[in-house]
Write a protein that holds these residues in place. Structure first.
Motif, short mmCIF file in Angstrom:
data_model
loop_
_atom_site.label_atom_id
_atom_site.label_comp_id
_atom_site.label_asym_id
_atom_site.label_seq_id
_atom_site.Cartn_x
_atom_site.Cartn_y
_atom_site.Cartn_z
N GLY A 188 48.19 47.53 49.94
CA GLY A 188 49.18 48.26 49.15
C GLY A 188 49.88 47.42 48.11
O GLY A 188 50.98 47.79 47.66
N LEU A 193 50.22 52.64 49.46
CA LEU A 193 49.23 53.03 50.45
C LEU A 193 49.08 54.55 50.53
O LEU A 193 48.03 55.05 50.94
N SER A 194 50.12 55.28 50.17
CA SER A 194 50.05 56.74 50.21
C SER A 194 49.01 57.29 49.23
O SER A 194 48.57 58.44 49.36
N ASP A 198 43.84 58.24 54.14
CA ASP A 198 44.66 58.00 55.32
C ASP A 198 44.10 56.91 56.22
O ASP A 198 44.84 56.09 56.75
N GLY A 201 44.94 53.53 54.96
CA GLY A 201 46.35 53.24 55.17
C GLY A 201 46.65 52.83 56.60
O GLY A 201 47.48 51.95 56.85
#
Length: 254
Positions: A188, A193-194, A198, A201
């Motif tokens: 990130g 990371l969003s 998923d 992340g």
């Protein structure tokens, strides 16, 4: 006797200082190291933190923290990994064992060099953020980011040191890039990371860069909310483990 002892006391410290100065000048005079390490974080921040996020103070703060971490990780990993690999390959480390230098002088010099480059990177990014990025932080936050960046070199210096004991001078940059760039992206440091899938992340905490990045983001209020002690513990374990592995490799090579 007392006079002689007092006169001799500063000699080891002078040796450490001269060693650090020589190490810094060695890398500063090597454009392939100094220019990318200092310029790339600044260029990326100008592009993504200023030009593409004009008017977004939150994004400018986020990227100030993460690109600072990105920069100091590079200074630590390449400053240790490439130079140790080259020195080992050329027999310089073996030569140093026969010289009357203080114990640990070379490693301390490299550590001081990495901290100095981390300081330069932090100050350049802070200047860009405050003037062009419109970032306004409390004095304690500026100081916190600086502390995270400078102290954060330790685990990545250990990783670089270990890599430098594994391969030669020509292979070290390639191997370090294979580790450095994906780790930065997946932690990130280039974008939140969003914005990643998923499952990527969820894997981010496996990378040490993620934990240093979260400490920096915590300073500016954009972290994911995990406890600071957890990030510090992971980084401490990484530092101890890789320094121990590097020391074992160096001892076996004697």
């Amino acid at each position: 006797m007392d006079t002689i002892a007092l006169a001799a006391t500063p000699a080891p410290w002078r040796s450490y200082l001269l060693e650090a100065k020589c190490e810094f000048l060695r890398l500063l005079r090597e454009p392939a190291f100094g220019i990318p390490v200092i310029a790339f974080p600044a260029m990326f921040y100008l592009l993504f933190g200023v030009l593409l996020n004009k008017g977004s103070g939150g994004a400018a703060q986020y990227l100030l923290a993460t690109y600072g971490v990105f920069g100091v990780i590079g200074a630590a990993m390449f400053g240790f990994g490439v130079t140790i690999a080259m020195d080992r390959e050329r027999g310089y480390l073996r030569l140093r064992r026969a010289l009357p230098t203080p114990p640990g002088a070379l490693l301390l010099a490299k550590m001081a060099m990495a901290m100095l480059f981390a300081t330069i990177i932090s100050l350049v990014l802070a200047l860009l953020a405050a003037t062009l990025g419109g970032v306004s932080l409390a004095p304690a936050q500026w100081a916190g980011l600086f502390a995270v960046n400078v102290s954060g070199i330790l685990p990545f210096a250990a990783i670089g040191l270990y890599v430098g004991t594994l391969v030669g001078g020509n292979a070290a940059p390639a191997l370090l890039n294979v580790l450095y760039l994906p780790m930065a992206f997946l932690s990130g440091l280039w974008l939140p990371l969003s914005m990643l899938p998923d499952w990527l992340g969820r894997l981010a905490p496996a990378w040490p860069a993620y934990h240093l990045g979260q400490l920096a983001l915590k300073v500016v209020g954009h972290d994911e909310g995990r406890a600071a002690w957890l990030h510090l513990l992971v980084l401490a374990v990484v530092t101890a483990a890789f320094f121990a592995l590097a020391q074992r490799r160096l001892a076996a090579a004697e």
